[in-house]
Design an enzyme around this catalytic site. Structure first.
Site, PDB file in Angstrom:
ATOM      1  N   GLU A 188       0.822  -1.235   0.000  1.00  0.00           N
ATOM      2  CA  GLU A 188       0.000   0.000   0.000  1.00  0.00           C
ATOM      3  C   GLU A 188       0.848   1.273   0.000  1.00  0.00           C
ATOM      4  OE1 GLU A 188      -3.023  -0.121   3.073  1.00  0.00           O
ATOM      5  OE2 GLU A 188      -4.101  -1.713   2.043  1.00  0.00           O
ATOM      6  N   GLU A 307      -5.660  -8.452  -0.079  1.00  0.00           N
ATOM      7  CA  GLU A 307      -6.363  -8.093   1.167  1.00  0.00           C
ATOM      8  C   GLU A 307      -7.823  -7.853   0.802  1.00  0.00           C
ATOM      9  OE1 GLU A 307      -4.805  -5.131   3.887  1.00  0.00           O
ATOM     10  OE2 GLU A 307      -2.752  -5.613   3.296  1.00  0.00           O
TER      11      GLU A 307
END
Ligand code: AHR
Length: 514
Positions: A188, A307
């Protein structure tokens, strides 16, 4: 009345709609990739400490692994586990977690403002992974670190011996290389909350240089570049395009992350989360293909949805609000029946896109937004969301079939009109077809007619539904929410008809007749 229209009686309450779908072995999407049933273990809250690892627990083995959690992990059907983060990895020094435990330093984990004693690290994770029977997926720190440290970790983990770092691993008691195939190039990094946050240009260059070096060291690795943290990021789409322009020929996957939250009581949008996930998958696949076309590349970048889950994020005050603590109780969401139905629908979405999604990880495995809950020193139990995952992982085998229900739609504030019935099916080598289907309509049941190929009969029919959609499991009532045998399935020639309760997940296996 056409199947896609809602019956006039439904202007009242809880009246039945109708839908139909066809299961045809000729309509193949692609093979069921076992890596779709991945999970995620992050050094966050109690996922590692008092989750999978608790030395001194009555059920811990000689290495401190909780055998009750290992058993539940195997029952869940997890095939792959991403480790060690998440946001945690972007400030992590892997060297702190190897070697004699008494010499390992305590550190500050800046991601979750937690104290990390490093008593669990790479070699413990790999020993746990072997016992759980899962493939490891390792994330590299490309936040506060770079190419050199990534190379050092891969040398330590994968090189057989005769170099400083491979011999160090052997000195740490691991003679054979771990041979880890799947590596994430950071986590991320588009997010301003991430330690070492970068622009797409900066990250794309770093991902490309790291990939080039890692492939020289170990040509057999598969690499995942970071995509956007979520589809609401202002750079969503643009980030993936810029990163892939730098790294297209050097990486195998681009990552996607999505968490769904029943925020503001908007249950209809929440139940339609799978439609949003599908839109996201198709948008990023199109973005990757656009870059591939510009580069005149014949390679296809696959998607790693590494995720995904339900997370009540609107109830989390953010990392900055946390006090320093050692493995605190962080985002231990307790899931209800509706959450389980949404998780079932997200798995359906991943299977519907099996031609493009090659890896997927439910975040996370234990305690932290997890299907498995534990108490320190106490029991472990299955949350409601455990069940659709376990049954899908066990029964989705062979090839995914294209299934397009004709059905009513549900109006949602976030995603517009969403089909009320969401489904997929798989066909295995023995000719058995398993249908996974969700009724997202909370206003009434749906009578679903399924057109089957010649010679198939129902063999098993399970349903996750409840009169109380807020019911949950707990240590005291671990099986309050569980799949039950479905009722009311009837055959009419080659067609099966069943009633899907409002807000329900259903699985039916159709087997060849003896
Ligand atoms: O899974 C919890 C967190 O969600 C992860 O650390 C991070 O990658 C994501 O934002």
């Amino acid at each position: 009345m056409p199947y896609h229209e809602t019956s006039p009686q439904r202007r009242g309450r809880l009246l039945t709609s109708t839908a139909r779908l066809t299961l045809d072995p000729a309509f193949l999407i692609g093979p069921v990739e076992p890596r779709l049933f991945g999970s995620f273990v992050e050094h966050m809250g109690r996922c590692v400490y008092t989750g999978i690892f608790e030395p001194g627990h009555p059920l811990a083995d000689a290495d401190g692994f909780r055998t009750d959690v290992l058993e539940l992990t195997r029952e869940l059907g997890v095939t792959l586990v991403r480790y060690p983060g998440g946001n945690f990895v972007s400030n992590y020094r892997w060297e702190d977690g190897v070697g004699p435990v008494e010499e390992r330093p305590a550190r500050l984990d800046l991601a979750w403002r937690s104290l990390e004693d490093n008593s669990f690290g790479l070699n413990e994770f790999m020993a746990w992974a072997a016992r759980a029977g899962i493939e490891p997926m390792m994330a590299l720190n490309l936040g506060t670190r770079g190419v050199a440290e990534a190379l050092e970790l891969v040398e330590y983990a994968n090189y057989p011996g005769g170099t400083r770092l491979s011999d160090l691993r052997r000195a740490h008691g691991v003679d054979k290389p771990h041979d880890i195939r799947l590596w994430c190039l950071g986590n991320e990094l588009d997010g301003p909350w991430q330690m070492g946050h970068k622009t797409a240009r900066e990250y794309g260059r770093l991902a490309a240089e790291t990939a080039r070096a890692l492939r020289r060291l170990d040509p057999g690795v598969s690499l995942v570049a970071c995509g956007s943290s979520n589809s609401g990021m202002p750079t969503f789409g643009q980030w993936e395009a810029e990163v892939l322009e730098s790294a297209y020929d050097l990486v195998d996957y681009i990552s996607l992350h999505a968490y769904y939250d029943p925020a503001d009581g908007d249950v209809d949008s929440f139940l339609a989360s799978g439609a949003d996930m599908e839109h996201m998958i198709r948008s990023i696949a199109a973005t990757a293909d656009h870059v591939g076309a510009k580069l005149r590349s014949r390679r296809k970048i696959k998607l790693s949805f590494d995720e995904w889950n339900v997370w009540y994020q609107s109830r989390f005050d953010g990392e900055a609000s946390l006090e320093w603590a050692e493995h605190p109780r962080l985002i231990e969401n307790v899931y209800d029946v509706t959450d389980a139905v949404v998780v079932g629908s997200l798995l359906i979405t991943l299977l519907r896109n099996a031609d493009r999604v090659g890896v997927a990880c439910q975040a996370q495995l234990a305690n932290v937004i997890a299907p498995i809950m534990t108490e320190p020193g106490g029991p472990a139990w299955r949350q409601s969301i455990f069940h659709p995952f376990a049954l899908t992982a066990r029964h989705a085998r062979g090839q995914v079939l294209r299934v397009e229900p004709e059905c009513a739609s549900v109006s949602t504030d976030k995603y517009g009109e969403a089909p009320a019935i969401w489904a997929t099916a798989t066909l295995d080598d023995a000719g058995e077809i398993t249908l996974f289907v969700v009724n997202r309509d909370r206003h009434g049941p749906c009578e679903l007619r399924v057109a089957l190929p010649q010679g198939l009969r129902p063999a098993e029919h399970l349903e996750l539904a409840d009169d109380d959609l807020s019911a949950v499991n707990s240590a005291a009532a671990p099986d309050r929410v569980a799949p039950r045998p479905g009722t009311g399935l009837r055959m009419d020639g080659r067609d099966a008809t069943l009633t899907l309760p409002p807000v329900s997940w259903t699985m039916i296996r159709f087997a060849p007749q003896e």
